[in-house]
Design a protein around this motif. Structure first.
Motif, mmCIF file in Angstrom:
data_model
loop_
_atom_site.group_PDB
_atom_site.id
_atom_site.type_symbol
_atom_site.label_atom_id
_atom_site.label_comp_id
_atom_site.label_asym_id
_atom_site.label_seq_id
_atom_site.Cartn_x
_atom_site.Cartn_y
_atom_site.Cartn_z
ATOM 1 N N HIS A 20 -0.313 4.247 0.811
ATOM 2 C CA HIS A 20 -0.761 5.236 1.791
ATOM 3 C C HIS A 20 -0.589 4.730 3.211
ATOM 4 N N PRO B 277 -2.410 4.064 6.686
ATOM 5 C CA PRO B 277 -3.823 3.866 7.057
ATOM 6 C C PRO B 277 -4.307 4.880 8.097
ATOM 7 N N ASP C 17 -7.045 6.782 2.987
ATOM 8 C CA ASP C 17 -7.314 5.918 1.852
ATOM 9 C C ASP C 17 -8.063 4.667 2.314
ATOM 10 N N TYR D 24 -5.186 -3.152 5.881
ATOM 11 C CA TYR D 24 -4.673 -3.226 7.253
ATOM 12 C C TYR D 24 -5.712 -3.855 8.169
ATOM 13 N N THR E 259 -6.397 1.092 1.630
ATOM 14 C CA THR E 259 -5.307 0.855 2.563
ATOM 15 C C THR E 259 -5.841 0.431 3.928
ATOM 16 N N MET F 210 0.835 -1.199 0.000
ATOM 17 C CA MET F 210 0.000 0.000 0.000
ATOM 18 C C MET F 210 0.868 1.246 0.000
#
Lengths: 306, 293
Positions: free
Chosen positions: B54, B56, B82, B89, B85, B52
């Motif tokens: 970005h 989280p 995002d 997670y 993302t 990812m």
């Protein structure tokens, strides 16, 4: 029959006592001193002492329990720390909303679930069976809180067919009851299907067919009725689960039921209310189990109440 | 019910039991789909976060509630984070919640069930009465009560869900042990002088495993659902942790303006639970050939 009910009641007693112990224990196993937690740190000692007396925590544990049990039998479960109303009063004012929701969800799940299950058993091997079984599994796996929100978006916000949240007439009940019924519905469909499949292989079904009964009569009168016996057991278990699921559903739809009460109580550390909800829900589940036991005889004449 | 004999009844050659299991399992298309979905999710949970671009948790008010774009494939949430993302997670958190909760449930339920079934008598009476009382509370309510005592948070949610599931395992194992302890090979082992602990560990428990594995798989799905419910109620994982249930609870406030923000986490839960259930059902069919479906 009456003797049987009486005997079942006696067997329930130890469990009911256990429920009392469970409710009693909650307030005693909070880490640290519950009193300082309740009155807040830095409160004057006389304040804490009064709270201690009010909760009966200045007595030995066995005395505390006997007092608690005796009071509980008189439906006195103390007062809410938040509103200062009697806990029983708080619960009785909310419980009807929860029972209404659970009742409606049960009706939906049982009616639609047995019908779908029976159809998929009778039409075994067809596309109808596959569709029903896939839908049943999806129903089982869908989180109530998410489904509730999606139904609100679609039917309340976009289409404006039903109110978004709250309680009132039947219109307020439709979306929450649908939401809560899904997992139960899925289980009912699966169980009914496998029970009907079993029964359809029995000799008496062949006999019924052999004597020329219409297929509909065979299924409804001979197969389904016998297939429902194991299904009733599942039903008893599931209604208890609905009481759990109603917590989330009530929060989604802002229904002032028992579930929202307990979530608020946990948030405010209102332990007497938590205790009270535990007591009443457990009692309800016990009663449902009793009803299920007794109702076996009504649908299955082979059960003798000896 | 003597599923215990299921393992014994397997016509599998003793030297390749896993291969037999796999062949049986692979016969079911639905089970394969479930396995693929579950494997994909686990992969996403393990390596996804590295892929990812970005953060989280990085808040960016300018980018709040953006629609999907090339930069943000699923758009952004109410704080400009995002969504994809956060979902990836979240897979890590939610799967961990599911598996660890079941681990805790096994840790509690297995010894209780084993002791109940093996020693019977008052041990059995005690544990089964306790289980009966605890099961008067629906699992979610029991988890809520436990949280009310030990507090909210990710770890406490695992403990609460674990406790709420322990009775199921205790009951299942007790039932298995009651059957297996009467088997001839247990009798034989006892005759040559095996002690209780060895009997349970070497001879009884391994022969109770088949239904236990099936149940555990299904319970991971249930645990994940219960934990997400706790998160949604604000009693489990806490913001800003991207746990799926907690994400939904925040997204609820933007239902009118941005319904998609609430849609994704729920879909993620649904797909995960569905995958695990399909695997569990497939395992049951593979391990118990006598089951007609």
């Amino acid at each position: 029959m009456l003797i049987y009910v009486a005997r079942r009641l006696v067997v329930l007693l130890p469990t009911a006592l256990g429920v009392l112990v469970l409710a009693f224990v909650i307030l005693r196993i909070i880490p640290g001193d519950p009193v300082s937690l309740l009155v807040g740190e830095g409160a004057p000692p006389e304040h804490a002492a009064r709270m201690r007396r009010q909760l009966g925590l200045d007595q030995p544990v066995h005395v505390q329990f006997v007092r608690f049990a005796a009071a509980a039998l008189r439906l006195d479960l103390g007062r809410s720390l938040n509103s200062n109303n009697p806990v029983t009063e708080e619960i009785f004012s909310r419980y009807p909303h929860t029972l209404e929701l659970v009742g409606a969800a049960t009706v939906i799940a049982v009616a639609a679930g047995t019908a779908a299950g029976a159809v998929s058993a009778v039409r075994a091997g067809t596309a109808a069976e596959s569709v029903v079984m896939i839908l049943a599994l999806v129903g089982l796996c869908t989180p109530h809180f998410w489904l509730g929100l999606m139904l609100i978006v679609l039917f309340a916000i976009k289409l404006n067919w039903f109110p978004v949240a709250g309680v009132g007439g039947v219109a307020y009940l439709v979306l929450p009851a649908l939401t809560l019924s899904t997992s139960f519905l899925g289980i009912m469909a699966r169980q009914t299907r496998s029970a009907v499949l079993d029964v359809l292989a029995e000799d008496y079904v062949r006999t019924a067919r052999a004597k020329g009964l219409a297929e509909w009569t065979v299924v409804s009168r001979h197969a389904l009725r016998n297939a429902l016996i194991p299904v009733v057991t599942i039903m008893g278990l599931q209604v208890g689960r609905l009481l759990g699921g109603s917590v989330v559903t009530e929060v989604v739809f802002n229904r002032p039921g028992l579930g929202r009460l307990v979530v608020q109580a946990v948030g405010q550390r209102d332990y007497p209310v938590v205790q009270g909800v535990v007591f009443f829900v457990a009692l309800t589940v016990l009663l449902i189990n009793l009803v299920v036991d007794v109702s076996y005889g009504l649908i299955n004449p082979r059960v003798r109440y000896a | 019910m003597s599923v215990s004999s299921a393992a014994a009844a397997l016509p599998a050659p003793a030297h390749r039991p896993w291969r037999m299991l796999w062949l049986r399992f692979a016969r079911y298309r639905a089970a394969q789909v479930g396995l693929a979905v579950t494997a994909l999710l686990i992969a996403a949970a393990v390596v996804g976060p590295w892929l990812m671009r970005h953060d989280p948790l990085a808040v960016n008010p300018v980018k709040r509630l953006l629609p999907p774009s090339r930069e943000h494939v699923l758009g952004t949430d109410e704080l400009g984070r995002d969504l994809l993302t956060r979902l990836v997670y979240g897979a890590r958190i939610s799967l961990r919640l599911g598996f660890i909760s079941v681990g805790i449930a096994l840790l509690l339920g297995l010894p209780a069930g084993l002791a109940s079934g093996y020693y019977r008598g008052w041990v059995d009476l005690f544990f089964m009465r306790a289980v009966e009382v605890i099961q008067c509370l629906p699992p979610l309510l029991l988890a809520i009560v436990v949280v009310s005592v030990i507090g909210t948070g990710l770890v406490n949610a695992m403990i609460a869900v674990g406790i709420s599931q322990a009775p199921t395992f205790a009951r299942l194992i007790r039932g298995q042990v009651l059957v297996v302890r009467e088997m001839d090979y247990v009798e034989a082992a006892r005759a040559v002088g095996a002690r209780d602990a060895l009997l349970m560990r070497r001879h009884i428990l391994p022969n109770c495993l088949a239904p236990l594995i099936v149940q555990a798989t299904l319970q991971v799905a249930t645990a994940l659902l219960t934990a997400a419910s706790l998160g949604f109620l604000g009693l489990g994982a806490q913001p800003p942790d991207p746990e799926w249930g907690a994400m939904l609870s925040r997204a609820r406030q933007f239902l009118r303006t941005a319904p998609m923000v609430a849609t994704y986490p729920g879909l993620a839960i649904l797909v995960t639970v569905l995958g695990l259930n399909l695997v569990g059902d497939g395992l049951r069919d593979a391990l118990d050939p006598r089951l007609k479906r």
